[in-house]
Design an enzyme around this catalytic site. Structure first.
Site, PDB file in Angstrom:
ATOM      1  N   ARG A 152      37.147  38.494  27.577  1.00  0.00           N
ATOM      2  CA  ARG A 152      37.714  37.149  27.444  1.00  0.00           C
ATOM      3  C   ARG A 152      38.132  36.916  25.989  1.00  0.00           C
ATOM      4  O   ARG A 152      37.612  37.548  25.073  1.00  0.00           O
ATOM      5  CB  ARG A 152      36.686  36.082  27.853  1.00  0.00           C
ATOM      6  CG  ARG A 152      36.123  36.244  29.263  1.00  0.00           C
ATOM      7  CD  ARG A 152      35.029  35.232  29.519  1.00  0.00           C
ATOM      8  NE  ARG A 152      34.485  35.308  30.867  1.00  0.00           N
ATOM      9  CZ  ARG A 152      33.418  36.036  31.206  1.00  0.00           C
ATOM     10  NH1 ARG A 152      32.780  36.747  30.271  1.00  0.00           N
ATOM     11  NH2 ARG A 152      32.986  36.054  32.443  1.00  0.00           N
ATOM     12  N   LYS A 176      29.497  34.787  28.493  1.00  0.00           N
ATOM     13  CA  LYS A 176      29.094  33.431  28.861  1.00  0.00           C
ATOM     14  C   LYS A 176      27.579  33.316  28.889  1.00  0.00           C
ATOM     15  O   LYS A 176      26.882  34.225  29.326  1.00  0.00           O
ATOM     16  CB  LYS A 176      29.674  33.076  30.237  1.00  0.00           C
ATOM     17  CG  LYS A 176      31.175  32.817  30.228  1.00  0.00           C
ATOM     18  CD  LYS A 176      31.647  32.321  31.572  1.00  0.00           C
ATOM     19  CE  LYS A 176      33.126  31.946  31.536  1.00  0.00           C
ATOM     20  NZ  LYS A 176      33.592  31.426  32.845  1.00  0.00           N
ATOM     21  N   HIS A 249      43.917  35.880  29.612  1.00  0.00           N
ATOM     22  CA  HIS A 249      43.392  36.119  30.952  1.00  0.00           C
ATOM     23  C   HIS A 249      44.336  36.970  31.791  1.00  0.00           C
ATOM     24  O   HIS A 249      43.890  37.662  32.710  1.00  0.00           O
ATOM     25  CB  HIS A 249      43.097  34.791  31.653  1.00  0.00           C
ATOM     26  CG  HIS A 249      41.640  34.576  31.883  1.00  0.00           C
ATOM     27  ND1 HIS A 249      40.729  34.466  30.851  1.00  0.00           N
ATOM     28  CD2 HIS A 249      40.910  34.483  33.024  1.00  0.00           C
ATOM     29  CE1 HIS A 249      39.515  34.302  31.354  1.00  0.00           C
ATOM     30  NE2 HIS A 249      39.599  34.316  32.655  1.00  0.00           N
ATOM     31  N   ARG A 252      43.314  40.343  31.014  1.00  0.00           N
ATOM     32  CA  ARG A 252      42.022  40.577  31.688  1.00  0.00           C
ATOM     33  C   ARG A 252      42.256  40.873  33.176  1.00  0.00           C
ATOM     34  O   ARG A 252      41.651  41.786  33.729  1.00  0.00           O
ATOM     35  CB  ARG A 252      41.139  39.342  31.504  1.00  0.00           C
ATOM     36  CG  ARG A 252      39.740  39.427  32.110  1.00  0.00           C
ATOM     37  CD  ARG A 252      38.931  38.244  31.599  1.00  0.00           C
ATOM     38  NE  ARG A 252      37.773  37.918  32.396  1.00  0.00           N
ATOM     39  CZ  ARG A 252      36.576  38.472  32.241  1.00  0.00           C
ATOM     40  NH1 ARG A 252      36.394  39.410  31.329  1.00  0.00           N
ATOM     41  NH2 ARG A 252      35.551  38.084  32.986  1.00  0.00           N
ATOM     42  N   HIS A 275      31.003  39.412  35.099  1.00  0.00           N
ATOM     43  CA  HIS A 275      30.838  38.412  36.155  1.00  0.00           C
ATOM     44  C   HIS A 275      29.390  38.392  36.640  1.00  0.00           C
ATOM     45  O   HIS A 275      28.747  39.449  36.734  1.00  0.00           O
ATOM     46  CB  HIS A 275      31.751  38.727  37.339  1.00  0.00           C
ATOM     47  CG  HIS A 275      33.192  38.414  37.079  1.00  0.00           C
ATOM     48  ND1 HIS A 275      34.227  38.961  37.820  1.00  0.00           N
ATOM     49  CD2 HIS A 275      33.784  37.611  36.154  1.00  0.00           C
ATOM     50  CE1 HIS A 275      35.379  38.502  37.368  1.00  0.00           C
ATOM     51  NE2 HIS A 275      35.138  37.682  36.359  1.00  0.00           N
ATOM     52  N   TYR A 284      40.338  40.314  43.055  1.00  0.00           N
ATOM     53  CA  TYR A 284      41.219  41.406  42.648  1.00  0.00           C
ATOM     54  C   TYR A 284      41.460  42.393  43.784  1.00  0.00           C
ATOM     55  O   TYR A 284      42.435  43.131  43.750  1.00  0.00           O
ATOM     56  CB  TYR A 284      40.636  42.131  41.433  1.00  0.00           C
ATOM     57  CG  TYR A 284      40.540  41.243  40.220  1.00  0.00           C
ATOM     58  CD1 TYR A 284      41.684  40.846  39.530  1.00  0.00           C
ATOM     59  CD2 TYR A 284      39.313  40.759  39.776  1.00  0.00           C
ATOM     60  CE1 TYR A 284      41.599  40.010  38.431  1.00  0.00           C
ATOM     61  CE2 TYR A 284      39.226  39.926  38.679  1.00  0.00           C
ATOM     62  CZ  TYR A 284      40.371  39.552  38.019  1.00  0.00           C
ATOM     63  OH  TYR A 284      40.284  38.717  36.933  1.00  0.00           O
TER      64      TYR A 284
END
Length: 303
Positions: A152, A176, A249, A252, A275, A284
């Site tokens: 990110r 995150k 993104h 990404r 994730h 995806y």
């Protein structure tokens, strides 16, 4: 805790997000905007409704206003999430007796397929970068690293020189919730990074009044920001003469799509992207299925 005014309540909630929930600065800023937008809605109506008197009917009126102003489902869902969390906090601190947002259902997110570049488009972006200047060498290293690691933009701007190990080709990423993970870095990205560190970064760093250990620096020698990265990418797309829109993104998404197209398993891509669960990565697979169908239609004589 004594929270007497709305300003004190919001300030305490944002501090709670940062300190206890370890939310990113991006999340905190967006939650602050969402709460301010909710307050502004009532202010525009000439209403000064105390927080402990906000009702389900008030919330429905607010949602109706969002709908009339054609807010996307994703934006509405985020606003509801911010307000529900805020009222949960107020209830925990005994500033309100009830949380009216618990009766409000969150709209289902629109299933949009991620935008990505095809391999020739990605190659055009990379090859179009001017590598003769310090900033050009930096820009190439940024694009190569985003594509190589699928990180990110907030993770990219948080990287320090010490986080990168050129010898073994790995990068320590703080994701995150401040969760750390190691990601491999491909040979093309490593070459670009080594060139930047040896021949460009020292020149950029010398322009700063104070030295810092951030990997990517701006033209004044300070830490490169998220906005700075977006400017770099927009310029790269313009130089490549592509009509596609780009953002960190998009690269990404491109990383994840190309990995799956070339046979990587979903669990590996999930770990590389950082994730929490497979659900965020599974979108995806729709892209790769579309790609498979396209190849099939173009290649099979009886398709």
């Amino acid at each position: 805790m004594s929270l007497n005014t709305e300003q004190e309540q919001v300030s305490a909630f944002l501090t709670y997000l940062q300190m206890e929930r370890q939310a990113s600065s991006y999340t905190v800023a967006n939650y602050a905007k969402d709460i301010e937008h909710f307050f502004a809605f009532f202010s525009e109506q000439g209403r000064e409704t105390p927080l402990d008197q906000i009702s389900y009917t008030d919330i429905r009126q607010y949602l109706r206003s969002l709908n009339e102003n054609e807010y996307a489902r994703k934006s509405v869902a985020r606003k509801l999430s911010a307000l529900r969390s805020f009222w949960n906090f107020l209830q925990r601190e005994h500033a309100v007796r009830d949380n009216p947002f618990r009766f409000v259902s969150t709209p289902k997110a629109e299933q949009r397929l991620p935008v990505f570049f095809y391999e020739d488009e990605m190659r055009a972006v990379i090859e179009g970068i001017d590598q003769t200047t310090d900033l050009g060498k930096r820009n190439l290293a940024i694009v190569e690293l985003l594509y190589a690691a699928g990180i990110r933009v907030s993770e990219l701007t948080g990287i320090t020189v010490e986080d990168l190990d050129l010898a073994i080709g790995t990068l320590l990423v703080s994701g995150k919730g401040r969760k750390e993970r190691y990601v491999p870095v491909g040979s093309f990205a490593l070459d670009a990074l080594e060139n930047y560190l040896e021949s460009a970064r020292p020149n950029l760093a010398s322009k700063a009044a104070e030295q810092n250990d951030q990997l990517f620096l701006n033209y004044r020698g300070g830490p490169l920001t998220d906005r700075g990265v977006r400017k770099v990418l927009n310029a790269a797309v313009e130089d490549a003469a592509l009509k596609s829109r780009i953002s960190p993104h998009v690269i990404r998404h491109t990383f994840a799509t190309h990995m799956l197209n070339e046979g990587a398993d979903l669990r590996t891509v999930q770990e590389l992207l950082g994730h929490k669960g497979l659900s965020a990565t599974q979108i995806y697979t729709h892209v790769t299925k579309d790609r498979l169908r396209e190849v099939y239609r173009n290649s099979h004589p009886r398709a």
